[in-house]
Design an enzyme around this catalytic site. Structure first.
Site, PDB file in Angstrom:
ATOM      1  N   TYR A   1       2.945   4.795  11.138  1.00 36.56           N
ATOM      2  CA  TYR A   1       3.210   3.363  11.256  1.00 36.56           C
ATOM      3  C   TYR A   1       3.913   2.740  10.054  1.00 36.56           C
ATOM      4  CZ  TYR A   1      -1.113   3.339   8.507  1.00 36.56           C
ATOM      5  OH  TYR A   1      -2.052   3.579   7.542  1.00 36.56           O
TER       6      TYR A   1
ATOM      7  N   HIS B   1      -4.538   4.598   3.717  1.00 39.98           N
ATOM      8  CA  HIS B   1      -5.706   3.718   3.690  1.00 39.98           C
ATOM      9  C   HIS B   1      -6.903   4.449   3.093  1.00 39.98           C
ATOM     10  CE1 HIS B   1      -9.027   1.279   5.172  1.00 39.98           C
ATOM     11  NE2 HIS B   1      -9.473   2.307   5.857  1.00 39.98           N
TER      12      HIS B   1
ATOM     13  N   ARG C   1       0.843  -1.193   0.000  1.00 39.57           N
ATOM     14  CA  ARG C   1       0.000   0.000   0.000  1.00 39.57           C
ATOM     15  C   ARG C   1       0.880   1.246   0.000  1.00 39.57           C
ATOM     16  NH1 ARG C   1      -3.272   0.944   4.975  1.00 39.57           N
ATOM     17  NH2 ARG C   1      -1.916   2.732   5.139  1.00 39.57           N
TER      18      ARG C   1
END
Lengths: 355, 326
Positions: A268, A259, A255
């Site tokens: 993170y 998100h 990714r």
């Protein structure tokens, strides 16, 4: 044919790297097919990039970004016939564009406007599932139903790596195996469920090997390789049509974007891996493959990009030209035959709004 | 007494931090509670402070992590389970209804499930029909559990600590629009009373009963009404199960008029339960039929103006009050 890379746990690839790894080919794909795949990739990429901008400008709501997921969506959708159904998650909100759905329709969906309610029966694209993986049993039941009715129709259901931990996905796959439903369970493993890495999601070395427990084949492909995705899905579709039941496809990518527009991955994520993924993103990879094969000139690439941008410009203009829905819409569609109480609620709303 | 100003989010975090620091049986688990700090940033920085054994990201498996919380609680731990939002808690309902709520009863009192489950609830953030429910009444329906709805930063912190002291499962519903709300708190974290409702504004003419995310709307409505000479008393239920009906009855003895404001759907709502209890126990106190202001009985719309039209609003509360004769 794709090559299987054992060092990467059976990851199938077709597109080479232009250096040590040679390019492969997929049987039966014409030059026009390849360009059609590329057009699909560019259209989705353009849609996604513009949508992030529209969100920042307050023109659409919170938006689930799918940057670098385009190859999984285009490759798998291209392996289907128009009569086959797609069950998207929020990550595949624009997949209908590949079937000719107007850009404005998808943008309207993200604007909460009734014009965004595409009719799934018109496009064979189910409505978007926001809960995680709860649409997997729907796709399984849909496909099983098609089989019982003697229809030659398969279902493709798309979900992420995080969804594989959900009960609905486990139960849906169990059911698909038992019923031999003609369904393709397509997992886009982008290695993150918001902030949870796949290593905290499961102790299984790969997601594909979970399939054996459900009595179906599990296939692992490079999710950034549109040709490998296409080929794997085509095989799964052939199995389904032949009455051999479901296939689980794990398409692996990374990714490279948040998100969703409400996410801050800097808390993170591994920035080095993101940079690597962006460097190797799926649209550029396929463009270079086509260039190496002499199938894509700069002019054609520019024309394809300009066409996609024009469609987005027209789409957002069309979407914004629609007046906001009348507040009475709040009470429409909760029931086929509304109970009398809703009329009282509407009367109260009209009184308060003074109209 | 020294005080500190905290947001609802910071207060909830302060409660969790205090519990982690003072009770080694306590741990926090849930989706994205680690480095990400939780979907609503409540657990931000707790991973660094307490480490991954006590601030634990879970797989996307609500049934498993609520069930594991039950198991850990049975074994003497004091788990705090964060379920990202109330709609995801539906995936854990069997663990909650058939297990957490029944194990004490079905073991003849030999087992105890000191589990705390926190979740965000409510609409108002354009998250549409699958992400904006107010289903806390479902949990308030279940014997064997306690259901709490903090509406202030003080309660966000203190209710968590009180919940951890409770030997039975406790569910805490944090309204998602409240996280930025600021309040002044005593500096030292402590458990608060979770047996009683609170009178948040005194008044003699009408009683507004509410909880959670609707408290602010009621206080605002009370100000509007005051400008028109109507003095509203505002009661914050705080604890949704067991309900504190006494505080409402005491208020009705003064005001004789009751409006209940509840973001849940009207049918089978907490507002319905409050209304029924007042019918049973306070009928003679009423000068006017009880009124309810709830969310329209439809899935929550996505578009902002439609969502606003579906939810309880200050205007609707004021209107409901003004329909009564004074």
């Amino acid at each position: 044919m794709s090559q299987v890379l054992p060092a990467e746990r059976g990851l199938r690839r077709v597109i080479g790297d232009g250096a040590s790894v040679p390019d492969g080919q997929v049987d039966g794909l014409s030059a026009d097919d390849l360009l059609a795949l590329y057009r699909g990739l560019v259209l989705l990429r353009t849609y996604d990039e513009r949508s992030v901008v529209y969100h920042r400008q307050g023109r659409i709501g919170t938006y689930a970004i799918f940057w670098n997921h385009e190859a999984m969506q285009v490759g798998s959708a291209f392996a289907l016939e128009r009569r086959d159904w797609i069950f998207p998650s929020y990550r595949e909100s624009a997949i209908g564009l590949l079937r000719g759905m107007p850009v404005a329709t998808v943008l309207q969906w993200w604007r909460g406007h009734p014009a965004g309610w595409w009719n799934p029966l018109d496009w064979n694209v189910a409505s978007i599932c926001v809960p995680i993986g709860t649409h997997v049993p729907h796709a399984v039941g849909f496909a099983w139903g098609a089989k019982l009715r003697g229809e030659d129709r398969v279902a493709l259901v798309m979900f992420g790596d995080g969804a594989t931990s959900e009960g609905s996905v486990h139960e849906g796959m169990t059911f698909a195996g038992v019923t031999k439903a003609p369904v393709i369970l397509f997992c886009n493993n982008n290695q993150w469920a918001i902030s949870t890495p796949v290593s905290e999601q499961t102790a299984a070395p790969t997601l594909a090997e979970k399939a054996i427990g459900y009595g179906m084949p599990g296939v692992r492909v490079d999710g950034g390789d549109v040709l490998a995705v296409y080929e794997a899905t085509r095989e799964a579709v052939a199995r389904a049509r032949a009455g051999d039941g479901p296939t689980f496809i794990e398409a692996v990518t990374y990714r490279a974007a948040p998100h969703a527009t409400a996410d801050d991955p800097s808390l993170y994520i591994d920035e080095e891996r993101v940079a690597e993924a962006r460097e190797n993103e799926c649209v550029g990879r396929f463009a270079r493959y086509l260039e190496r094969a002499g199938l894509l000139s700069e002019d054609v690439a520019a024309e394809i990009k300009d066409d996609a941008l024009a469609r987005l410009r027209e789409g957002i203009a069309e979407a914004e030209a629609e007046p906001p829905a009348d507040p009475a819409l709040v009470f429409d569609y909760a029931y086929a035959s509304p109970p009398p109480g809703l009329a009282d609620d509407l009367a109260e709303l009209r009184r308060i709004l003074g109209r | 007494m020294s005080t500190v100003t905290l947001t609802y989010r910071e207060a909830s975090r302060a409660g969790i931090r205090h519990a982690l620091a003072t009770d080694e049986r306590v741990f926090l688990m849930g989706e994205d509670v680690g480095a990400y700090g939780g979907a609503f940033a409540v657990s931000m920085s707790l991973l660094e402070e307490f480490g991954p054994e006590r601030v634990r990201n879970t797989p996307l498996s609500e049934s498993a992590f609520v069930g594991a919380g039950i198991g850990a609680a049975l074994n003497g731990m004091r788990p705090i389970v964060e379920v990202m939002t109330i709609n995801f808690s539906l995936l854990a309902l069997d663990q909650i209804v058939n297990n957490a709520a029944t194990l004490r009863y079905m073991s003849g009192g030999q087992l105890s499930v000191p589990l705390v489950v926190r979740m965000a609830t409510g609409a108002g953030r354009q998250l549409a029909a699958q992400h904006a429910h107010s289903l806390e009444v479902w949990y308030a329906h279940i014997p064997g559990v306690r259901a709490l709805a903090p509406a202030t930063p003080e309660d966000a912190r203190g209710m968590l600590l009180a919940a951890l002291d409770d030997p039975d499962p406790v569910f805490i519903f944090e309204h998602a629009t409240l996280y930025p709300l600021e309040g002044e708190l005593e500096e030292t974290p402590h458990a608060v009373d979770i047996d009683h409702a609170a009178v948040r504004r005194g008044g003699d003419d009408v009683t507004l009963v509410t909880y959670g995310g609707s408290l602010g709307k009621c206080l605002q409505a009370a100000e509007t009404l005051a400008a028109d000479g109507i003095d509203a008393e505002v009661i914050d239920l705080r604890t949704l199960r067991p309900l504190d009906t006494e505080t409402i009855l005491a208020s009705l003895a003064k005001t004789h008029r009751l409006v209940i404001v509840d973001e849940g759907w009207k049918t089978g709502s907490l507002a319905a339960e409050v209304s029924a209890q007042i019918m049973e126990r306070g009928f003679d106190l009423l000068d006017w039929p009880v009124r309810r202001v709830c969310t329209a009985e439809v899935p929550i719309p996505y578009a902002k103006h439609l969502e606003e039209a579906a939810l309880p609003s200050t205007e609707r509360i004021v209107h409901a009050v003004k329909e009564m004769a004074f």
